[in-house]
Motif scaffolding. Structure first.
Motif, PDB file in Angstrom:
ATOM      1  N   MET A   1       0.836  -1.201   0.000  1.00  0.00           N
ATOM      2  CA  MET A   1       0.000   0.000   0.000  1.00  0.00           C
ATOM      3  C   MET A   1       0.872   1.253   0.000  1.00  0.00           C
ATOM      4  SD  MET A   1      -3.028   0.918   2.689  1.00  0.00           S
ATOM      5  CE  MET A   1      -4.240  -0.304   2.227  1.00  0.00           C
ATOM      6  N   LYS A   2       0.415   2.278  -0.679  1.00  0.00           N
ATOM      7  CA  LYS A   2       1.159   3.534  -0.717  1.00  0.00           C
ATOM      8  C   LYS A   2       0.630   4.460   0.393  1.00  0.00           C
ATOM      9  CE  LYS A   2       2.542   4.785  -4.980  1.00  0.00           C
ATOM     10  NZ  LYS A   2       2.494   5.464  -6.290  1.00  0.00           N
ATOM     11  N   LEU A   3       1.522   4.875   1.275  1.00  0.00           N
ATOM     12  CA  LEU A   3       1.093   5.670   2.425  1.00  0.00           C
ATOM     13  C   LEU A   3       1.676   7.075   2.378  1.00  0.00           C
ATOM     14  CD1 LEU A   3       1.847   2.913   5.085  1.00  0.00           C
ATOM     15  CD2 LEU A   3      -0.431   3.575   4.303  1.00  0.00           C
ATOM     16  N   GLY A   4       0.842   8.045   2.700  1.00  0.00           N
ATOM     17  CA  GLY A   4       1.324   9.405   2.886  1.00  0.00           C
ATOM     18  C   GLY A   4       1.304   9.705   4.370  1.00  0.00           C
ATOM     19  N   VAL A   5       2.329  10.416   4.854  1.00  0.00           N
ATOM     20  CA  VAL A   5       2.427  10.667   6.293  1.00  0.00           C
ATOM     21  C   VAL A   5       2.560  12.170   6.551  1.00  0.00           C
ATOM     22  CG1 VAL A   5       3.901  10.320   8.338  1.00  0.00           C
ATOM     23  CG2 VAL A   5       3.410   8.395   6.804  1.00  0.00           C
ATOM     24  N   VAL A   6       1.827  12.646   7.556  1.00  0.00           N
ATOM     25  CA  VAL A   6       1.916  14.047   7.970  1.00  0.00           C
ATOM     26  C   VAL A   6       2.380  14.101   9.419  1.00  0.00           C
ATOM     27  CG1 VAL A   6       0.673  16.229   8.259  1.00  0.00           C
ATOM     28  CG2 VAL A   6      -0.035  14.628   6.466  1.00  0.00           C
ATOM     29  N   VAL A   7       3.365  14.947   9.691  1.00  0.00           N
ATOM     30  CA  VAL A   7       3.807  15.194  11.066  1.00  0.00           C
ATOM     31  C   VAL A   7       3.405  16.625  11.410  1.00  0.00           C
ATOM     32  CG1 VAL A   7       5.779  15.397  12.628  1.00  0.00           C
ATOM     33  CG2 VAL A   7       5.750  13.615  10.855  1.00  0.00           C
ATOM     34  N   SER A   8       2.558  16.786  12.433  1.00  0.00           N
ATOM     35  CA  SER A   8       2.029  18.129  12.676  1.00  0.00           C
ATOM     36  C   SER A   8       2.290  18.649  14.092  1.00  0.00           C
ATOM     37  CB  SER A   8       0.526  18.161  12.368  1.00  0.00           C
ATOM     38  OG  SER A   8      -0.158  17.281  13.207  1.00  0.00           O
ATOM     39  N   GLU A   9       3.212  18.008  14.807  1.00  0.00           N
ATOM     40  CA  GLU A   9       3.614  18.566  16.109  1.00  0.00           C
ATOM     41  C   GLU A   9       5.136  18.628  16.180  1.00  0.00           C
ATOM     42  OE1 GLU A   9       1.793  19.954  18.398  1.00  0.00           O
ATOM     43  OE2 GLU A   9      -0.151  19.427  17.544  1.00  0.00           O
ATOM     44  N   GLY A  10       5.634  19.485  17.037  1.00  0.00           N
ATOM     45  CA  GLY A  10       7.068  19.733  17.118  1.00  0.00           C
ATOM     46  C   GLY A  10       7.836  18.604  17.786  1.00  0.00           C
ATOM     47  N   PRO A  11       9.154  18.533  17.484  1.00  0.00           N
ATOM     48  CA  PRO A  11       9.984  17.485  18.061  1.00  0.00           C
ATOM     49  C   PRO A  11      10.222  17.708  19.550  1.00  0.00           C
ATOM     50  CG  PRO A  11      11.335  19.064  16.873  1.00  0.00           C
ATOM     51  CD  PRO A  11       9.915  19.453  16.635  1.00  0.00           C
ATOM     52  N   TYR A  12      10.402  16.629  20.287  1.00  0.00           N
ATOM     53  CA  TYR A  12      10.727  16.632  21.719  1.00  0.00           C
ATOM     54  C   TYR A  12       9.546  17.091  22.585  1.00  0.00           C
ATOM     55  CZ  TYR A  12      15.276  15.885  19.704  1.00  0.00           C
ATOM     56  OH  TYR A  12      16.288  15.373  18.945  1.00  0.00           O
ATOM     57  N   THR A  13       8.849  18.149  22.205  1.00  0.00           N
ATOM     58  CA  THR A  13       7.662  18.557  22.944  1.00  0.00           C
ATOM     59  C   THR A  13       6.600  17.474  22.854  1.00  0.00           C
ATOM     60  OG1 THR A  13       8.064  20.865  22.375  1.00  0.00           O
ATOM     61  CG2 THR A  13       5.827  20.311  23.068  1.00  0.00           C
ATOM     62  N   HIS A  14       6.515  16.879  21.675  1.00  0.00           N
ATOM     63  CA  HIS A  14       5.403  15.982  21.360  1.00  0.00           C
ATOM     64  C   HIS A  14       5.956  14.709  20.717  1.00  0.00           C
ATOM     65  CE1 HIS A  14       1.559  14.665  19.751  1.00  0.00           C
ATOM     66  NE2 HIS A  14       0.970  15.646  20.405  1.00  0.00           N
ATOM     67  N   GLN A  15       5.265  13.620  20.911  1.00  0.00           N
ATOM     68  CA  GLN A  15       5.761  12.341  20.406  1.00  0.00           C
ATOM     69  C   GLN A  15       5.493  12.125  18.911  1.00  0.00           C
ATOM     70  OE1 GLN A  15       4.557   9.017  22.892  1.00  0.00           O
ATOM     71  NE2 GLN A  15       5.345   7.584  21.358  1.00  0.00           N
ATOM     72  N   ALA A  16       4.722  13.026  18.310  1.00  0.00           N
ATOM     73  CA  ALA A  16       4.261  12.794  16.931  1.00  0.00           C
ATOM     74  C   ALA A  16       5.402  12.463  15.966  1.00  0.00           C
ATOM     75  CB  ALA A  16       3.488  14.005  16.426  1.00  0.00           C
ATOM     76  N   ALA A  17       6.491  13.250  16.027  1.00  0.00           N
ATOM     77  CA  ALA A  17       7.595  13.057  15.084  1.00  0.00           C
ATOM     78  C   ALA A  17       8.288  11.715  15.316  1.00  0.00           C
ATOM     79  CB  ALA A  17       8.611  14.191  15.205  1.00  0.00           C
ATOM     80  N   ASP A  18       8.333  11.251  16.567  1.00  0.00           N
ATOM     81  CA  ASP A  18       8.913   9.941  16.883  1.00  0.00           C
ATOM     82  C   ASP A  18       8.001   8.820  16.399  1.00  0.00           C
ATOM     83  OD1 ASP A  18      11.318  10.604  18.616  1.00  0.00           O
ATOM     84  OD2 ASP A  18       9.730  11.684  19.678  1.00  0.00           O
ATOM     85  N   THR A  19       6.726   8.931  16.728  1.00  0.00           N
ATOM     86  CA  THR A  19       5.786   7.869  16.365  1.00  0.00           C
ATOM     87  C   THR A  19       5.693   7.734  14.847  1.00  0.00           C
ATOM     88  OG1 THR A  19       4.553   8.453  18.344  1.00  0.00           O
ATOM     89  CG2 THR A  19       3.477   6.956  16.821  1.00  0.00           C
ATOM     90  N   ALA A  20       5.680   8.867  14.163  1.00  0.00           N
ATOM     91  CA  ALA A  20       5.630   8.839  12.700  1.00  0.00           C
ATOM     92  C   ALA A  20       6.869   8.133  12.153  1.00  0.00           C
ATOM     93  CB  ALA A  20       5.542  10.261  12.148  1.00  0.00           C
ATOM     94  N   TYR A  21       8.018   8.421  12.760  1.00  0.00           N
ATOM     95  CA  TYR A  21       9.278   7.801  12.333  1.00  0.00           C
ATOM     96  C   TYR A  21       9.203   6.279  12.486  1.00  0.00           C
ATOM     97  CZ  TYR A  21      14.237   6.464  12.701  1.00  0.00           C
ATOM     98  OH  TYR A  21      15.457   5.856  12.559  1.00  0.00           O
TER      99      TYR A  21
END
Lengths: 130, 135
Positions: A1-21
Motif C-alpha cells: 500500500m502507498k502511504l502518505g504521512v503528515v507530522v504536525s507537532e514539534g519534536p521533543y515537545t510531542h511524540q508525533a515526530a517519533d511515532t511517525a518515524y
C-alpha cells in the motif's frame, strides 16, 4: 500500500515526530511504500539542522535524514509554516534577506500543494499530531 | 491528476489560542486549486471558528474569520457543523456567520454553505471520505 504521512507537532515537545518515524520504518519493513512525509504546524521544526539534543537522547532530525536517504523518502516542509517559525533554506534565506539558513539535509521546503498531492496519490494518508 | 478524491478537513480547535485553525484554512485554500471534492467539518471547539462578530483586536492576532466567507469562490461549499458541539457550548446556528456560495448548477443561486448535522451524521460523512485531514 502507498502511504502518505503528515507530522504536525514539534519534536521533543510531542511524540508525533517519533511515532511517525517508527510508523514509517515499520510500514517500509512490511513492504509498504512511503513516498513522502509532510511536515506541518510545529512539525516543521523537525527539519532544523541546528538541533543539539543531549548525546544520550535520540536525534529526531538525524533519524529522519538517515531514513530518508536510505529509503528515498521525500521529506517536505511546508514553506508557510516554516517561514513563520524561522526555518529557511538557502534560497529562502537569500530571498528574505536573512543572514543564515537552517534546513537539514534530506528535507526540502515546498508548498502545501505537496500535501494535497500526497493525499491524491497515496492509498492512505496518516496524520501524526494532536 | 485526473483522479478526484473526497477530501475532508476536520476542524476541532478554537480559532485563536493555537494556530491549528488558521493553518487548516490555509491548506483548504491551497487545496482548492487541485479540484478535489472538498468538505469541511467543524466539531468540538472548532465550531467557534465560524461564530459571527469575532473581534481579535485585544489579543493582537489577525481575525481571519472573514476568510470563511470567501470559501464559496474557491468552490468549497460544504461546511458541516456538528449540532451537539454547538449545543454543548451554548451555541446555536444563529451564532454562526452567514456563509454562502453561488450554485453554478442552479442558475448561480446563492445558497448556504453551512450545514448543521448530528453527531451520527458527522460520523457517516467522515466514513464516506477518501482523505481526512484533522486539525
Amino acid at each position: 500500500m502507498k502511504l502518505g504521512v503528515v507530522v504536525s507537532e514539534g519534536p521533543y515537545t510531542h511524540q508525533a515526530a517519533d511515532t511517525a518515524y517508527h510508523f514509517v520504518k515499520a510500514a517500509l519493513d512490511k513492504g509498504h511504500e512511503v513516498p513522502r512525509v509532510f511536515f506541518y504546524h510545529d512539525g516543521v521544526n523537525v527539519s532544523t539542522r541546528l538541533s543539539v539534543p543531549p548525546q544520550d537522547e535520540r536525534h529526531i532530525q538525524q533519524n529522519w535524514t538517515a531514513l530518508a536517504q536510505e529509503k528515498g523518502i521525500d521529506l517536505v516542509v511546508c514553506i508557510a509554516a516554516a517561514q513563520r517559525r524561522g526555518l529557511l533554506d538557502e534560497n529562502e534565506a537569500k530571498r528574505q534577506g536573512k543572514d543564515s539558513n537552517n534546513i537539514a539535509e534530506g528535507f526540502r521546503i515546498s508548498g502545501l500543494g505537496q500535501l494535497i498531492e500526497m493525499g491524491i496519490q497515496t492509498d492512505r494518508l496518516v496524520m501524526f499530531g494532536d | 491528476m485526473s483522479e478526484t478524491k473526497k477530501f475532508l478537513y476536520v476542524n476541532r480547535k478554537a480559532p485563536y489560542g493555537t494556530i491549528y485553525a488558521l493553518e487548516s484554512l490555509e491548506v483548504v485554500l491551497i487545496g482548492a486549486a487541485f479540484e478535489q471534492d472538498v468538505s469541511m467539518a467543524f466539531l468540538d471547539d472548532g465550531v467557534f471558528q465560524l461564530t459571527k462578530g469575532q473581534n481579535t483586536e485585544a489579543i493582537g492576532v489577525k481575525n481571519f474569520s472573514p476568510t470563511f466567507r470567501a470559501l464559496g469562490d474557491y468552490e468549497v461549499t460544504k461546511l458541516y457543523v456538528e449540532m451537539e458541539s454547538l449545543e454543548e457550548r451554548g451555541l446555536g446556528p444563529d451564532d454562526l456567520q452567514e456563509i454562502t456560495y453561488e450554485d453554478e448548477d442552479d442558475d448561480w443561486e446563492e445558497k448556504p454553505s453551512i450545514r448543521i448535522v448530528s453527531r451520527t451524521e458527522m460520523a457517516d460523512i467522515m466514513a464516506d471520505q477518501d482523505v481526512v485531514l484533522s486539525f
